[in-house]
Design a protein around this motif. Structure first.
Motif, PDB file in Angstrom:
ATOM      1  N   LEU A 190       0.840  -1.195   0.000  1.00 23.96           N
ATOM      2  CA  LEU A 190       0.000   0.000   0.000  1.00 23.96           C
ATOM      3  C   LEU A 190       0.877   1.247   0.000  1.00 23.96           C
ATOM      4  O   LEU A 190       2.044   1.177   0.406  1.00 23.96           O
ATOM      5  CB  LEU A 190      -0.891  -0.007   1.254  1.00 23.96           C
TER       6      LEU A 190
ATOM      7  N   GLY B 153      -6.548  -9.023   2.878  1.00 20.22           N
ATOM      8  CA  GLY B 153      -7.718  -8.590   2.122  1.00 20.22           C
ATOM      9  C   GLY B 153      -8.908  -9.526   2.238  1.00 20.22           C
ATOM     10  O   GLY B 153      -9.914  -9.327   1.583  1.00 20.22           O
TER      11      GLY B 153
ATOM     12  N   THR C 125     -10.356 -10.442   5.269  1.00 16.56           N
ATOM     13  CA  THR C 125     -10.967 -10.348   6.593  1.00 16.56           C
ATOM     14  C   THR C 125     -12.492 -10.345   6.540  1.00 16.56           C
ATOM     15  O   THR C 125     -13.069  -9.564   5.785  1.00 16.56           O
ATOM     16  CB  THR C 125     -10.532  -9.031   7.261  1.00 16.56           C
TER      17      THR C 125
ATOM     18  N   ASP D  69      -2.157   8.305   9.518  1.00 19.99           N
ATOM     19  CA  ASP D  69      -2.881   7.733   8.376  1.00 19.99           C
ATOM     20  C   ASP D  69      -2.682   6.227   8.257  1.00 19.99           C
ATOM     21  O   ASP D  69      -2.848   5.654   7.177  1.00 19.99           O
ATOM     22  CB  ASP D  69      -2.456   8.384   7.044  1.00 19.99           C
TER      23      ASP D  69
ATOM     24  N   ARG E 172      -3.737   2.564   8.417  1.00 23.35           N
ATOM     25  CA  ARG E 172      -4.951   1.746   8.384  1.00 23.35           C
ATOM     26  C   ARG E 172      -4.678   0.616   7.417  1.00 23.35           C
ATOM     27  O   ARG E 172      -3.741   0.673   6.625  1.00 23.35           O
ATOM     28  CB  ARG E 172      -6.199   2.559   8.019  1.00 23.35           C
ATOM     29  N   ALA E 173      -5.549  -0.415   7.487  1.00 26.90           N
ATOM     30  CA  ALA E 173      -5.414  -1.605   6.634  1.00 26.90           C
ATOM     31  C   ALA E 173      -4.004  -2.172   6.775  1.00 26.90           C
ATOM     32  O   ALA E 173      -3.470  -2.294   7.883  1.00 26.90           O
ATOM     33  CB  ALA E 173      -5.763  -1.273   5.186  1.00 26.90           C
TER      34      ALA E 173
ATOM     35  N   ARG F 265      -1.216  -0.881   6.181  1.00 28.49           N
ATOM     36  CA  ARG F 265      -0.173   0.038   6.642  1.00 28.49           C
ATOM     37  C   ARG F 265      -0.203   0.010   8.165  1.00 28.49           C
ATOM     38  O   ARG F 265      -1.003   0.687   8.812  1.00 28.49           O
ATOM     39  CB  ARG F 265      -0.432   1.449   6.103  1.00 28.49           C
TER      40      ARG F 265
END
Ligand code: SF4
Ligand code: SF4
Lengths: 275, 356
Positions: free
Chosen positions: A73, A163, A165, A219, A221-222, A224
């Motif tokens: 990402l 990806g 989840t 910032d 999230r996911a 990162r």
């Protein structure tokens, strides 16, 4: 036989030195050190779902190094947390995992288009028979993820690779969090016994776990996120960690062997037998 | 048909892999009066509340101008090149760039007899349509035009590619780009990844949302069980939008885009290959101080139009000019007929592939 005296005392000294070395190597390890990836599980006999509960002070804390997860990402390598402290405990019915990490700002809301909340997750193999891939498990080796976010959400997730989840219909995990002096403390609580694609935490075996931390104002999230390597909750019976145990017994065994060889050799020499 | 400008030889249509047909829209910018009926039609239908207050899936902005969200053209996103292998980093616009949902003193004025002027009860500094009609240039040669924008349902949607959860996808049957609300976890990589900033974050549902090309209307799922074009198109007073399929070779969209090449995508350099196309504005020439027409000087600077629509805008404007001329001289032009919507049956061709 007075003639043999000096040789015997040399032997005794050698044996003592060897023993001392062996003991010095073994004894401290037995008393204080843990295998590097072990998270000891304290039996608190009480409810420890409050991260500030008194009972947590009796449970040793394990420091886990964190590094960025290679997710591909944007800015994935740019994460803020580099370590976290983890404690685990049980009572008769529940398992508690408490994660603490440094974060100067408590990012609790997601109410603007740019606002991301802090978060933490604990990952376990769904089924402890084999250690799943660290990045959210694999298709036939899934993971359970306990996930807390700063906007007061708790989720129990099942994942089989990045990806993938998905939420459990009904979460059986609860959380409590405090932010104090630039540090988050979040406790996850789940009943030890649980069914339906959930990790068995009944204390019959060690359970792998790893953690992830997100800094919302960074910032993150996911994918990162700052993640640990696999560790394990020392829940199984007996001494933990087969490789460690083997090393200890090898050292002790070698010491005994050496002592024996030296002793026999000494005896033979003093008797004047040919070598 | 008149074939002189129509590219008959092998018109290759670039529709996305795995997509049967591609919905498309052509908007004639020369007809837009900036009335915002489309904006309101869309808003009342899809984004009235529940965390959608700041969303305008359809917005109409004045160009030149900062637009909505403010400065979107410089916010990054899209692809680095036309091989679509590397994405361009992008930013998520802030709340202030979208503008807030301001409270007005309606209550006081209408019911409590207040004689205050109607005004927002806060001090907003930006919002959709904030720089309306400002444009650029100096009197008597100032200029502006309106640019209605929706999601382009791109052939190479960088929003889809940006999502780590594959929550965005291009519908197989018609290439409409949608956000699967079950899969979305509100990470907003799509928001930063779209160079047109046409995906929006809903802070109440904590998921991202976007224009759905009114797919339930296209499918005839409304109360009257009839197929309709998008609300923004049907409600438009001057009826400047054509809605149909890019690969419908008998329809006006295909002809305007692929044959005459007068309908162009906005910011082709973002490389997402949009499926919303624009007939570029042809403004009158400049005037001198004393009101003389300066035939050779374009009022809308050519480089500005190139900035928006790429180099092809020059050929497009030339083609249109040639056809206007021909009709002025009493000749015939299929292109002019299409641009004048002489045949309403051609405007919304939505059932052409129904028998497949
Ligand atoms: S305009 Fe933006 S949101 Fe719409 S498909 Fe293209 S990249 Fe995605
Ligand atoms: S309704 Fe039509 S004329 Fe009015 S702003 Fe929208 S596109 Fe322009």
């Amino acid at each position: 036989m007075a003639r043999e005296g000096p040789a015997q005392s040399w032997l005794a000294v050698t044996a003592l030195v060897v023993l001392a070395i062996a003991v010095a190597a073994v004894v401290p390890s037995l008393t204080s050190a843990r295998p590097a990836n072990e998270v000891p599980v304290g039996d608190v006999g009480a409810n420890a779902s409050d991260p500030a509960a008194e009972s947590w002070t009796t449970v040793p804390s394990v420091e886990m190094a964190l590094s960025s997860a290679p997710s591909g990402l944007p800015e994935a390598g740019n994460v803020s947390a580099d370590h976290a402290r983890v404690r685990a405990a049980t009572n008769d019915s529940h398992v508690f995992v408490r994660v603490s990490w440094d974060d100067a700002t408590a990012d609790r809301n997601t109410s603007g288009p740019r606002a991301f909340a802090d978060a933490v997750a604990v990952q376990f193999p769904e089924n402890e028979s084999a250690r799943p891939p660290i990045a959210m498990g694999g298709t036939d080796n899934r993971v359970n993820v306990w996930y807390w976010t700063g906007d007061e959400r708790t989720e129990e997730l099942l994942a089989g690779g990045a990806g993938t989840t998905t939420d459990f219909e009904r979460t059986t995990v609860s959380t409590e969090a405090v932010h104090e002096e630039g540090e988050w403390h979040v406790t996850f609580t789940r009943e030890a016994a649980a069914a339906g694609n959930r990790t068995a935490l009944s204390g019959e075996q060690d359970i792998d776990l790893s953690i992830a931390v997100w800094n919302g104002s960074y910032d993150e999230r996911a994918g990162r996120k700052a993640v640990s390597e696999w560790h394990y909750l020392a829940m199984g019976p007996g001494p933990q960690g087969p490789p460690y145990e083997t090393i200890l017994w090898t050292v002790a065994g070698l010491a005994i062997l050496l002592t024996t060889v030296v002793t026999i050799e000494g005896v033979r020499r003093t008797r004047g037998e040919p070598t | 048909m008149s074939t002189d400008d129509a590219q008959e030889e092998d018109t290759h249509i670039d529709i996305a892999d795995g997509v049967d047909h591609q919905v498309a829209m052509v908007m004639d910018l020369n007809k837009c009066i900036g009335c915002q009926t489309c904006t309101v039609a869309c808003k009342t239908l899809w984004t009235e509340g529940g965390g959608r207050e700041h969303m305008y899936w359809n917005n109409v902005e004045t160009k030149p101008g900062e637009g909505y969200p403010e400065g979107w053209e410089d916010s990054g996103g899209g692809w680095q090149s036309d091989d679509h292998s590397e994405r361009q980093p992008g930013e998520i616009p802030g709340q202030e760039e979208y503008g807030g949902d301001w409270e007005f003193n309606h209550e006081e004025i209408f019911y409590d007899g207040s004689d205050e002027p109607l005004a927002p009860q806060s001090d907003p500094e930006w919002g959709p349509n904030w720089d309306e009609d400002q444009g650029a240039g100096e009197y008597p040669n100032s200029y502006y035009f309106y640019l209605p924008r929706i999601c382009n349902h791109c052939t190479h949607p960088s929003c889809v590619e940006a999502c780590p959860r594959k929550a965005l996808y291009k519908r197989e049957e018609d290439g409409i780009v949608l956000v699967d609300q079950e899969r979305c976890r509100g990470y907003r990589y799509c928001v930063e990844g779209c160079p047109y900033k046409k995906v929006y974050y809903n802070a109440v549902s904590k998921k991202s949302e976007k224009c759905i090309f009114c797919f339930p209307r296209l499918e005839g799922e409304g109360p009257d069980d009839t197929v309709h074009a998008t609300a923004c198109a049907e409600e438009c007073p001057p009826q400047l939008r054509l809605v149909g399929y890019l690969d419908d070779e008998d329809g006006p969209i295909y002809k305007l885009v692929e044959e005459y090449e007068v309908a162009l995508p906005l910011h082709p350099e973002f490389e997402t290959v949009p499926n919303v196309y624009y007939i570029p504005p042809y403004a009158p020439p400049q005037h001198s101080e004393d009101g003389e027409t300066l035939e050779s000087v374009d009022r809308i600077p050519n480089d500005y139009l190139e900035e928006l629509f790429g180099d092809r805008v020059n050929d497009a404007l030339d083609t249109i000019e040639r056809h206007r001329d021909r009709v002025r001289r009493g000749g015939e032009s299929e292109l002019m007929e299409m641009l004048q919507d002489k045949n309403p049956a051609q405007q919304y061709r939505l059932e052409v592939f129904d028998d497949e």
